[in-house]
Enzyme design. Structure first.
Site, mmCIF file in Angstrom:
data_model
loop_
_atom_site.group_PDB
_atom_site.id
_atom_site.type_symbol
_atom_site.label_atom_id
_atom_site.label_comp_id
_atom_site.label_asym_id
_atom_site.label_seq_id
_atom_site.Cartn_x
_atom_site.Cartn_y
_atom_site.Cartn_z
ATOM 1 N N SER A 14 96.344 86.426 -25.502
ATOM 2 C CA SER A 14 95.683 87.633 -25.023
ATOM 3 C C SER A 14 94.164 87.527 -25.235
ATOM 4 O O SER A 14 93.549 86.618 -24.685
ATOM 5 C CB SER A 14 96.286 88.857 -25.721
ATOM 6 N N HIS A 31 104.596 90.836 -23.278
ATOM 7 C CA HIS A 31 103.275 90.339 -23.665
ATOM 8 C C HIS A 31 103.288 89.700 -25.059
ATOM 9 O O HIS A 31 102.563 88.753 -25.315
ATOM 10 C CB HIS A 31 102.276 91.492 -23.628
#
Length: 253
Positions: A84, A234
C-alpha cells in the site's frame, strides 16, 4: 532521518515497508516464514511506528529516508517490497535508484492517483481524547462509532502507546497525517522506468489494482508480473499469509 527497524534472518537482503497507519511489526509473521532464505529488514517509515516524526510527509522524502537507510546498513542493492503506502514508497525509490533494487515486489497498490478514502478512520482516531483516556477499551469504544470492523479497530489501536509519564500517546504523527492525507494517494510522476523484475500482488477481492491499471504497470515497470491472491482483500498478508509467502519465495528465487 534515522529509521527504526527490526532485522531477522540470513541470506540476501529483503527490505519490507508497511502501509498507512502500520509499522514494522505488521509483517513480522511473514518475515519469520522467510528468515531461512533472506536477511529481512522491517522498517518503520517516517511518522509511523518508532521512527521519527516530521512535518514533511511525501513519497520523495520517504524514498530519501530509504536511501539513507541502505547507506547506514552498508547495503548496495536489495530486494524491496512494500504494501500500500509502502508500495508507493518502494516504487518511487526503484525509479530514482534503480541500481539499488534487484527485484521489486508491490503489494496491492498501483502507480495511479487514489482519492482520499480514510476520512472515517481519521475522524475516529482524532475523536479519541488522549488527555483523559483511561483504557484501550475506552479508545476502542470511541473508535467503534466510526469504524464497524473490529479487526480494523484493533489494527489501528496498535498505534496507541504510552509516554514516559505513562500517558497515552499516538505512535503515528496523527496531526500531520490528518493534514496531509492527500499525499498518500499521489500518483507516480515522470518518465523513468525500472527495468528489473517487478511483481505486483493484488488481493482478488480488492479494488486497489484493477485491470485498467496494467498500462501504468507496464509504463513504469516493463518487466512486471501481476498475481492475484485468492480470497484476499487489501490486507492480503494478514488474510492469506501462506499464499503470500509462497508467492514471494517463488518470485525472489
Amino acid at each position: 532521518m534515522t529509521l527504526n527497524y527490526k532485522k531477522i534472518g540470513q541470506g540476501e537482503p529483503l527490505i519490507i515497508l508497511h502501509g498507512l497507519f502500520g509499522s514494522a511489526d505488521n509483517w513480522m509473521s511473514i518475515a519469520k516464514e522467510l528468515e531461512n532464505d533472506f536477511t529481512i529488514y522491517l522498517v518503520d517509515q517516517r511518522n509511523h511506528g518508532e521512527s521519527p516524526k516530521s512535518d514533511e510527509w511525501t513519497y520523495k522524502a520517504m524514498a530519501e529516508d530509504l536511501a539513507g537507510f541502505l547507506t547506514s546498513q552498508g547495503l548496495e542493492a536489495v530486494n524491496l517490497m512494500g504494501h500500500s503506502m509502502g508500495g508507493k514508497t518502494a516504487m518511487n525509490f526503484a525509479l530514482k535508484y534503480p541500481g539499488k533494487v534487484k527485484k521489486l515486489i508491490i503489494a496491492d497498490i498501483a502507480p495511479r492517483y487514489y482519492d482520499p478514502h480514510h476520512q472515517s478512520i481519521l475522524e475516529g482516531l482524532n475523536a479519541i481524547d488522549l488527555e483523559n483516556l483511561s483504557s484501550r477499551k475506552e479508545a476502542e469504544d470511541t473508535l467503534s462509532k466510526y469504524i464497524s470492523e473490529k479487526g480494523i479497530r484493533q489494527f489501528l489501536l496498535k498505534n496507541l502507546g504510552r509516554n514516559e509519564e505513562s500517558k497515552f500517546t499516538w505512535k503515528v504523527n496523527l496531526p500531520v497525517i490528518t493534514e496531509k492525507i492527500e499525499n498518500v494517494g499521489e500518483a507516480l510522476q515522470g518518465n523513468q522506468t525500472f527495468e528489473n523484475p517487478t511483481l505486483f500482488m493484488r488481493g482478488a477481492n480488492s479494488d486497489y489494482i484493477q485491470d485498467q491499471d496494467k498500462a501504468d504497470l507496464e509504463k513504469f515497470f516493463p518487466d512486471y508480473k501481476l498475481i492475484s491472491i485468492k480470497n484476499a482483500g487489501h490486507w492480503l498478508h494478514a488474510e492469506q499469509p501462506a499464499a503470500v509467502v509462497a508467492t514471494i519465495k517463488a518470485f525472489l528465487k
